[in-house]
Design a protein around this motif. Structure first.
Motif, short mmCIF file in Angstrom:
data_model
loop_
_atom_site.label_atom_id
_atom_site.label_comp_id
_atom_site.label_asym_id
_atom_site.label_seq_id
_atom_site.Cartn_x
_atom_site.Cartn_y
_atom_site.Cartn_z
N ARG A 37 80.55 8.73 13.11
CA ARG A 37 80.55 10.01 13.52
C ARG A 37 80.10 11.02 12.61
O ARG A 37 79.50 12.12 12.90
N ASP A 38 80.44 11.14 11.32
CA ASP A 38 80.19 11.88 10.29
C ASP A 38 78.63 11.88 9.77
O ASP A 38 78.21 12.45 9.00
N HIS A 39 77.91 10.66 10.60
CA HIS A 39 76.55 10.78 10.23
C HIS A 39 75.54 10.62 11.18
O HIS A 39 74.38 10.13 11.31
N LEU A 40 76.07 11.23 12.51
CA LEU A 40 75.53 11.21 13.89
C LEU A 40 75.29 12.73 14.23
O LEU A 40 75.93 13.39 13.97
N THR A 41 74.13 12.95 14.72
CA THR A 41 73.91 14.32 15.23
C THR A 41 74.64 14.50 16.50
O THR A 41 75.07 13.50 17.11
N LEU A 75 60.42 9.85 21.98
CA LEU A 75 59.56 10.69 21.12
C LEU A 75 60.39 11.88 20.51
O LEU A 75 60.14 12.43 19.46
N THR A 76 61.52 12.19 21.05
CA THR A 76 62.66 13.38 20.50
C THR A 76 63.56 12.67 19.49
O THR A 76 64.13 13.61 18.77
N VAL A 77 63.57 11.35 19.29
CA VAL A 77 64.29 10.96 18.15
C VAL A 77 63.46 11.10 16.83
O VAL A 77 62.56 10.74 16.66
N GLU A 78 64.29 12.00 16.01
CA GLU A 78 63.61 12.30 14.71
C GLU A 78 64.15 11.70 13.55
O GLU A 78 63.46 11.78 12.56
N TYR A 97 71.91 11.25 11.60
CA TYR A 97 70.88 10.67 12.33
C TYR A 97 71.06 10.68 13.99
O TYR A 97 72.18 10.75 14.48
N ASP A 98 69.90 10.70 14.62
CA ASP A 98 69.81 10.60 16.00
C ASP A 98 70.29 9.35 16.54
O ASP A 98 70.63 9.32 17.62
N LEU A 99 70.13 8.32 15.94
CA LEU A 99 70.38 6.88 16.54
C LEU A 99 70.69 6.18 14.87
O LEU A 99 70.10 6.12 14.04
N ILE A 100 71.97 5.27 15.17
CA ILE A 100 72.27 4.51 14.17
C ILE A 100 72.32 3.12 15.04
O ILE A 100 72.95 2.89 15.96
N GLY A 135 73.56 12.27 19.21
CA GLY A 135 73.27 10.80 18.69
C GLY A 135 74.19 9.85 19.18
O GLY A 135 74.94 9.92 19.91
N GLY A 136 73.87 8.59 18.82
CA GLY A 136 74.69 7.63 19.17
C GLY A 136 74.67 6.27 18.38
O GLY A 136 73.54 6.06 17.46
N LEU A 137 75.56 5.29 18.36
CA LEU A 137 75.66 4.28 17.46
C LEU A 137 75.67 3.00 18.81
O LEU A 137 76.08 2.84 19.56
#
Length: 322
Positions: free
Chosen positions: A272-276, A154-157, A224-227, A279-281
């Motif tokens: 990495r340039d697009h993760l909070t 629920l914390t993934v925005e 993003y919080d998740l990719i 976050g993670g890939l």
């Protein structure tokens, strides 16, 4: 990319696609048609790499679709009699599968992932990713079947699906992360048309935004919080050996360059340039694990297994990308 493409050891050689004619009344029950289809599929030497793993599963899928049954309903009606009209529809599908060598999903314009139906046609690769299962097993917080890679879904925005194809993974992600704004990218205009149809079918136009472009290019500096990504990863040798079923799909969705890593390199370099910060890939790479580990010996990649795969998907947290 329901299961990921396995690189065949050698180029498949289709056998003569002869389908004998069936007399009226020779096949009566659903199981009769399954048995007949299995015999024809095995005789023709078909390849199964599009959500089903063998001739029996393929036959059951095609016949269930012809009878408008969800796969979960198959056993309940296995001994039911088939009408003459239904029988003709089934036989036509069996003939088409044997003679055209097209994936079954294209013949019925449907594939199931994690029990959910999605529309597909020749404009898009037939989805068969392991990521759907991993979202169930590793991204549900305290409810995860295994070790959870996030504390609370629920914390993934925000979430991003790179190389979205038919949009299936973005849609599955929306079910796991209801509070997330989800964006999905593909370079293919045709694939995005299919994705748009699926997004609309699930009523997710307000939660999922589709972008056309080359990986991160259309996203500016958004994070993003998740990719998640199931990119093209088949190498040149694998491309040359694709069976007829896979050659019916868009080559763009398979071709990962000479060593299979062309797109994967770019994702690792730019993610990495697009993760909070937290976050993670999550990235699917098929059988390319040895090449990736050789190319990135210092990256702490966590390799994840599913029921049907070992080490074909990796996870890496944003702070560990460098």
């Amino acid at each position: 990319m329901a299961k990921a493409l396995k690189k065949p050891a050698k180029k498949a050689t289709p056998r003569k696609a002869a389908v004998p004619k069936i007399g009226a009344g020779e096949l009566q029950t659903v199981l009769d048609y399954v048995r007949y289809a299995v015999s024809r599929f095995q005789q023709a030497g078909l390849v199964f790499a599009h959500g089903t793993t063998d001739s029996v599963a393929e036959a059951a899928f095609l016949i269930s679709e012809a009878l408008h049954l969800h796969p979960d309903q198959f056993e309940s009606f296995a001994t039911a009699r088939v009408t003459a009209t239904e029988g003709k529809t089934i036989l036509d599908l069996i003939v088409a599968r044997v003679t055209t060598r097209k994936p079954a999903a294209y013949l019925v314009n449907k594939v199931y992932m994690r029990g959910l139906p999605f529309y597909v046609d020749e404009r898009v690769i037939v989805p068969r990713s392991f990521i759907g299962e991993l979202l169930d097993s590793h991204f549900r917080g305290a409810e995860s079947e295994g070790t959870s890679l996030i504390d609370d879904p629920l914390t993934v925005e925000s979430a991003l699906d790179l190389c979205t194809g038919s949009g299936c993974l973005a849609i599955l992600a929306s079910r796991h992360f209801p509070n997330a704004t989800i964006e999905a990218v593909d370079i293919s205009k045709d694939a995005l048309a299919v994705a748009a149809r699926n997004v609309a079918d699930y009523g997710l136009d307000e939660q999922i935004t589709l972008h056309r472009g080359d990986l991160f290019a259309p996203l500016s500096s958004r994070r993003y919080d998740l990719i998640i990504s199931n990119p093209p990863y088949v190498d040149a040798e694998g491309m040359a050996a694709l069976p007829p079923e896979c050659r019916a799909e868009p080559a763009l969705a398979f071709d990962g360059g000479a060593d299979g890593l062309t797109i994967i390199h770019r994702i690792l370099e730019q993610a990495r340039d697009h993760l909070t910060a937290e976050g993670g890939l999550l990235c699917e790479v098929g059988r390319d694990r040895p090449q990736i580990e050789a190319a990135y010996p210092d990256l702490p990649l966590l390799w994840l297994d599913t029921e049907d795969s070992e080490g074909e998907v990796f996870w890496i947290a944003a702070p560990d990308l460098r």
